[in-house]
Design an enzyme around this catalytic site. Structure first.
Site, mmCIF file in Angstrom:
data_model
loop_
_atom_site.group_PDB
_atom_site.id
_atom_site.type_symbol
_atom_site.label_atom_id
_atom_site.label_comp_id
_atom_site.label_asym_id
_atom_site.label_seq_id
_atom_site.Cartn_x
_atom_site.Cartn_y
_atom_site.Cartn_z
ATOM 1 N N GLU A 134 4.114 -5.009 7.238
ATOM 2 C CA GLU A 134 3.576 -4.134 7.938
ATOM 3 C C GLU A 134 3.896 -3.736 9.374
ATOM 4 O O GLU A 134 3.775 -2.732 9.813
ATOM 5 C CB GLU A 134 2.016 -4.641 7.846
ATOM 6 C CG GLU A 134 1.404 -4.522 6.337
ATOM 7 C CD GLU A 134 1.740 -5.617 5.554
ATOM 8 O OE1 GLU A 134 1.225 -5.697 4.259
ATOM 9 O OE2 GLU A 134 2.595 -6.489 5.754
ATOM 10 N N GLU A 159 -0.154 -9.597 -1.080
ATOM 11 C CA GLU A 159 -1.554 -10.090 -0.645
ATOM 12 C C GLU A 159 -2.169 -10.261 -1.804
ATOM 13 O O GLU A 159 -2.958 -11.355 -2.135
ATOM 14 C CB GLU A 159 -2.064 -9.134 0.212
ATOM 15 C CG GLU A 159 -1.548 -9.021 1.675
ATOM 16 C CD GLU A 159 -2.095 -8.102 2.619
ATOM 17 O OE1 GLU A 159 -2.725 -8.343 3.605
ATOM 18 O OE2 GLU A 159 -1.726 -6.910 2.402
ATOM 19 N N GLY A 198 0.676 -5.417 0.644
ATOM 20 C CA GLY A 198 -0.423 -5.331 -0.132
ATOM 21 C C GLY A 198 -0.044 -6.244 -1.515
ATOM 22 O O GLY A 198 -0.652 -6.706 -2.267
ATOM 23 N N ALA A 239 0.866 -1.157 0.143
ATOM 24 C CA ALA A 239 -0.028 -0.053 -0.064
ATOM 25 C C ALA A 239 1.073 1.016 -0.091
ATOM 26 O O ALA A 239 1.966 1.019 0.316
ATOM 27 C CB ALA A 239 -0.854 0.051 1.501
HETATM 28 N N1 T1G Z 1 4.559 3.467 -0.119
HETATM 29 C C1 T1G Z 1 5.071 4.773 -0.543
HETATM 30 N N2 T1G Z 1 6.181 4.917 -0.828
HETATM 31 C C2 T1G Z 1 7.267 4.070 -1.090
HETATM 32 C C3 T1G Z 1 6.564 2.741 -0.480
HETATM 33 C C4 T1G Z 1 5.366 2.241 -0.172
HETATM 34 N N3 T1G Z 1 4.794 1.263 0.197
HETATM 35 N N4 T1G Z 1 7.688 1.962 -0.601
HETATM 36 C C5 T1G Z 1 8.777 2.629 -1.103
HETATM 37 N N5 T1G Z 1 8.332 4.019 -1.466
HETATM 38 C C6 T1G Z 1 9.403 5.046 -1.862
HETATM 39 C C7 T1G Z 1 10.249 5.472 -0.750
HETATM 40 O O1 T1G Z 1 9.673 6.405 0.177
HETATM 41 C C8 T1G Z 1 11.192 6.127 -1.779
HETATM 42 O O2 T1G Z 1 10.898 7.386 -2.103
HETATM 43 C C9 T1G Z 1 11.106 4.853 -2.964
HETATM 44 O O3 T1G Z 1 9.972 4.689 -2.947
HETATM 45 C C10 T1G Z 1 12.449 4.240 -2.892
HETATM 46 O O4 T1G Z 1 12.461 3.503 -1.625
HETATM 47 C C11 T1G Z 1 -2.893 -3.380 2.756
HETATM 48 C C12 T1G Z 1 -1.341 -2.102 4.685
HETATM 49 C C13 T1G Z 1 10.447 -1.688 -1.322
HETATM 50 C C14 T1G Z 1 12.354 -2.845 0.063
HETATM 51 O O5 T1G Z 1 6.336 -1.806 4.019
HETATM 52 O O6 T1G Z 1 10.600 -1.550 2.219
HETATM 53 O O7 T1G Z 1 0.961 -2.976 2.041
HETATM 54 O O8 T1G Z 1 12.548 8.718 -1.123
HETATM 55 O O9 T1G Z 1 14.645 4.181 -0.933
HETATM 56 O O10 T1G Z 1 15.931 0.923 -0.522
HETATM 57 O O11 T1G Z 1 -1.703 -5.012 3.961
HETATM 58 O O12 T1G Z 1 11.273 0.928 0.020
HETATM 59 O O13 T1G Z 1 12.839 8.084 -3.545
HETATM 60 O O14 T1G Z 1 10.877 9.554 -2.801
HETATM 61 O O15 T1G Z 1 13.400 2.406 0.321
HETATM 62 O O16 T1G Z 1 15.206 0.009 -2.638
HETATM 63 C C15 T1G Z 1 3.817 -2.372 3.079
HETATM 64 C C16 T1G Z 1 8.039 -0.291 2.012
HETATM 65 C C17 T1G Z 1 2.918 -1.310 3.184
HETATM 66 C C18 T1G Z 1 7.574 -1.584 1.935
HETATM 67 C C19 T1G Z 1 12.570 -0.769 -1.522
HETATM 68 N N6 T1G Z 1 5.146 -2.271 2.515
HETATM 69 N N7 T1G Z 1 8.966 -0.050 1.302
HETATM 70 O O17 T1G Z 1 13.806 -0.283 -0.861
HETATM 71 O O18 T1G Z 1 14.275 1.915 -2.097
HETATM 72 S S1 T1G Z 1 1.892 -1.536 4.040
HETATM 73 C C20 T1G Z 1 6.326 -1.784 2.782
HETATM 74 C C21 T1G Z 1 10.315 -0.859 1.716
HETATM 75 C C22 T1G Z 1 0.625 -2.502 3.228
HETATM 76 C C23 T1G Z 1 -1.513 -4.022 3.105
HETATM 77 C C24 T1G Z 1 -0.519 -3.046 3.859
HETATM 78 C C25 T1G Z 1 11.460 -0.297 0.689
HETATM 79 C C26 T1G Z 1 11.649 -1.184 -0.567
HETATM 80 P P1 T1G Z 1 11.955 8.550 -2.304
HETATM 81 P P2 T1G Z 1 13.530 2.927 -0.847
HETATM 82 P P3 T1G Z 1 14.880 0.612 -1.567
#
Ligand code: T1G
Length: 707
Positions: free
Chosen positions: A128, A108, A105, A65
């Site tokens: 999450e 999922e 997500g 998400a």
């Molecule tokens: N939402 C918004 N922005 C995101 C994002 C996300 N989920 N993931 C990454 N970004 C942006 C980040 O801020 C950065 O932006 C750019 O992408 C590159 O990221 C319904 C409720 C995927 C392993 O927790 O762990 O799904 O600074 O520098 O080192 O159940 O990003 O360039 O402007 O980190 O290669 C669950 C979170 C969400 C994954 C990549 N997902 N992301 O790492 O790049 S909750 C997460 C990461 C959810 C559902 C629920 C990492 C990455 P900017 P980066 P990276």
């Protein structure tokens, strides 16, 4: 020119291909889920389409998400109409084709598809809990059905990213393609292969693996116990367990409803907001806002380390752990041999603990090459100086490096406080010199404090930041000031904890407050781990440089008795032979009492809250000074340093974020009151006063231009 669609549906013969294209990581931002649903409906309605593939454009499948949407009023699709639900109702097989990350997500959605294939480098997970919530798209109900409740509990409460080959073994992924395979073509071929298979294998229909919980209902309490220490003061990990428990005790749709209830309890919790702040603060720290456009970091393929002591050895391991060949040297062969022995022993401990395979240990050790002298490192791309923290020891080394290193080599110092400009001044190429301050143990701690010298070139700074990222560190920038940002902001904390002893506290009392607050260890116990001789030497150096330096007689006396901590069996605490458990020591209480009496400091009792605020507010005040002097870019960078350099509890966001929860005015008023009571050391910084007057949160403080 209309924006490219976030999601598009193409056809490859009888296979529909749905591509999500929402850079940088195909997060489920506004319109993405709706786009997938629309494409799904179109594909299902198209008689020419026999099966479909879902794939991500760019570097990743779907990373979950859009985290920026949490805590905001956003459009939510009701149960039954969400993308996961539409997939469940699909009449044609869906194949999720995974590269990069399938997280939250994203996984999922993949688990709501009928098949999942991946490239070997892909990673999947439900992280999450790391942002204070739980998988809210059916992950807590589908994952246990795929991998069994035990593995699901471990994955969901740890949030770890699982490599595709392991995910295949666990049963999440149906097929891992060869490393050189084209994912899209492979997925289309796979879809064609299973297009006629019926019934469609919906994960929700498979309860067999849930029997594991019926056979052993104790697994839920077992994991509650196993996470108790690291999940202290947090709610999300426990709600994750309740949701998986629901999967094992309720029919699927009721489990989904329960998951939603448990999710709703978390989304706007203090813990979740703080963890979201930390997530974006870490990403922000990587950005240097004042670098000229177009300057790129230099690539590097190898490194060298001067100094094979504890820090030098850990730094060499960091490079080897991430695949880089590294040469290491020291002043004598004996010292080098001792250093290599320590590295070997560290790896052997990891193998013994099962966190490293023997063959991987051999591979990493083979990358670390002990060498005799500067002639053997001259062609290295990067050299890290990591010798004893003495200017007169470091300066000759930079003179020698200036002669030995090839043009364009990055020359960085691991000093934790000394003046980078003086070291750069020993060379004819100060533009290639910067600070790269690792934290102990260097192969474990994630923080790399990059220090800019007055003459460090933008390329050198960007290259040092990028070096950190490439060896798994979180790089954050600091200006060249005594103690840079991390140690300088921590300095008042370290003094205040000892001053509290003068007024009647005991080390174990202060440590209990900080452990209850969420630290893994109290500051006095940490002192004993690091060695009190280091603190004594640094206090002596500061007192010699600054006549107004606030001496800490109690700390000096304890150390001057040879009580250096764990390594001498006694420090602030006493230790049984071969045991690291700190035991309060009446001898220390006696030293404290006697010294306080000599100093004539009246004794009194303290509330836990006062102890906590005396320590942390002193650093908040110093952090504001650092920002007003332009020695840090952002308050959030200081928070990143406290999270990854000092073990500040992550679910509290960081030092400045935590203080904001109390309120900048209250923080200022308290500091001003202590200024009245205790004098100059509590003089409020100008920036803090201004923030309090304007009511601007600390984490939004505007720093002076970095220099
Ligand atoms: N939402 C918004 N922005 C995101 C994002 C996300 N989920 N993931 C990454 N970004 C942006 C980040 O801020 C950065 O932006 C750019 O992408 C590159 O990221 C319904 C409720 C995927 C392993 O927790 O762990 O799904 O600074 O520098 O080192 O159940 O990003 O360039 O402007 O980190 O290669 C669950 C979170 C969400 C994954 C990549 N997902 N992301 O790492 O790049 S909750 C997460 C990461 C959810 C559902 C629920 C990492 C990455 P900017 P980066 P990276």
């Amino acid at each position: 020119m209309p924006d490219a669609p976030l999601v598009r549906l193409d056809r490859d013969g009888d296979i529909g291909v749905i591509t999500v294209d929402y850079p940088p990581v195909n997060a489920l931002g506004p319109g993405v889920a709706e786009g997938i649903i629309e494409a799904l409906k179109k594909g299902n309605a198209d008689p020419a389409v026999r099966a479909m593939v879902l794939i991500g454009a760019g570097r990743s499948f779907i990373a979950g998400a859009d985290i920026r949407g949490f805590g905001t009023a956003r459009k939510r699709l009701p149960l039954g109409e969400r993308v996961y639900d539409i997939l469940d109702a699909a009449t044609k097989p869906m194949v999720a084709a995974i590269h990069g990350y399938a997280l939250g997500g994203g996984l999922e959605i993949a688990m709501a598809c009928h098949y999942r294939i991946a490239v070997p480098s892909a990673k999947v997970g439900l992280p999450e809990v790391l942002i204070g919530i739980l998988p809210g798209g059916g992950g807590t109900q589908r994952l246990p059905r795929l991998v069994g409740p035990k593995v699901a509990l471990e994955m969901i409460t740890s949030g770890r990213h699982v490599p595709a080959p392991e995910a295949r073994t666990l049963g999440i992924i149906d097929e891992v393609l060869p490393a050189d395979a084209d994912l899209r073509a492979g997925a289309i071929a796979y879809a064609r292969k299973i297009a006629a298979a019926r019934p469609l294998p919906r994960v929700r229909d498979h309860d067999e693996r849930l029997a594991e919980a019926k056979a052993d209902p104790g697994i839920f309490d077992a994991i509650r116990k196993s996470i108790a220490r690291r999940a202290r003061n947090q709610k999300a990990p426990y709600n994750c367990i309740l949701a998986v428990e629901a999967a094992c005790t309720l029919p699927f749709d009721q489990g989904i409803a329960r998951e939603q209830e448990l999710f709703a309890e978390l989304e706007n919790s203090d813990e979740a907001r703080a963890l979201r702040y930390a997530f974006f603060a870490e990403r922000e720290a990587a950005k240097l806002p004042d670098m000229p456009v177009g300057v790129k970091p230099r690539e590097f393929a190898n490194a060298a380390v001067v100094g094979a002591g504890t820090m030098g050895g850990g730094i060499a391991m960091s490079f080897a752990d991430f695949g880089y060949p590294v040469r290491i040297m020291d002043a004598s062969k004996e010292a080098l041999d001792r250093g290599m022995e320590r590295i070997r022993a560290n790896y052997a401990t990891s193998v013994k603990r099962g966190s490293l395979a023997q063959d991987e240990m051999e591979r990493r050790l083979a990358r670390i090459q002990p060498v005799a002298g500067y002639d053997d490192i001259g062609d290295a791309d990067i050299v890290v100086e990591a010798v004893f923290e003495e200017m007169d020891v470091k300066k000759p080394i930079f003179r020698a490096l200036d002669k030995a290193m090839k043009p364009g080599a990055l020359m960085v110092s691991n000093t934790s406080a000394l003046d980078i400009d003086q070291l750069a001044g020993e060379t004819a190429r100060p533009q290639d010199v910067a600070g790269a301050h690792f934290f102990s143990p260097a192969n474990v701690m994630k923080l790399l404090e990059v220090v800019r010298g007055a003459k460090s070139s933008p390329e050198t700074l960007l290259s040092t930041m990028a070096m950190g990222r490439k060896i798994g560190k979180l790089s954050a920038m600091a200006g060249n000031t005594d103690g840079f940002v991390a140690n300088r902001s921590r300095g008042p904390f370290n003094s205040e904890m000892v001053i509290l002893l003068e007024e009647g506290c005991l080390p174990e009392q202060v440590d209990k407050v900080m452990v209850d607050f969420g630290y893994p260890m109290g500051p006095f116990a940490v002192g004993d781990l690091a060695g009190l001789d280091i603190g004594l030497a640094s206090r002596k150096r500061r007192a010699a440089q600054n006549p107004n330096y606030r001496k800490l007689p109690i700390a000096d006396r304890v150390a001057e008795l040879g009580r250096y901590g764990q390594k001498t069996g006694a420090g602030w605490y006493r230790y049984e032979k071969g045991d690291r458990t700190p035991h309060p020591d009446p001898e220390v209480a006696r030293i404290i009492k006697e010294t306080a009496a000599e100093l004539g400091v009246p004794q009194r009792s303290f509330t836990d809250q006062e102890i906590l605020r005396r320590l942390l507010f002193s650093s908040v005040n110093e952090a504001c000074r650092i920002l007003e002097e332009g020695k840090a870019y952002r308050a959030s960078d200081i928070d990143v340093m406290w999270l990854h350099g000092f073990g500040f509890p992550r679910y509290r966001g960081g030092l400045m974020y935590w203080a904001d929860q109390i309120g900048v005015r209250d923080v200022y008023n308290q500091i001003a009151a202590w200024n009245q009571q205790y004098g100059e050391r509590w003089a409020p910084s100008r920036l803090l006063r201004e923030l309090a007057e304007s009511g601007t949160p600390l984490r939004e403080a505007k720093a002076a231009p970095m220099h």
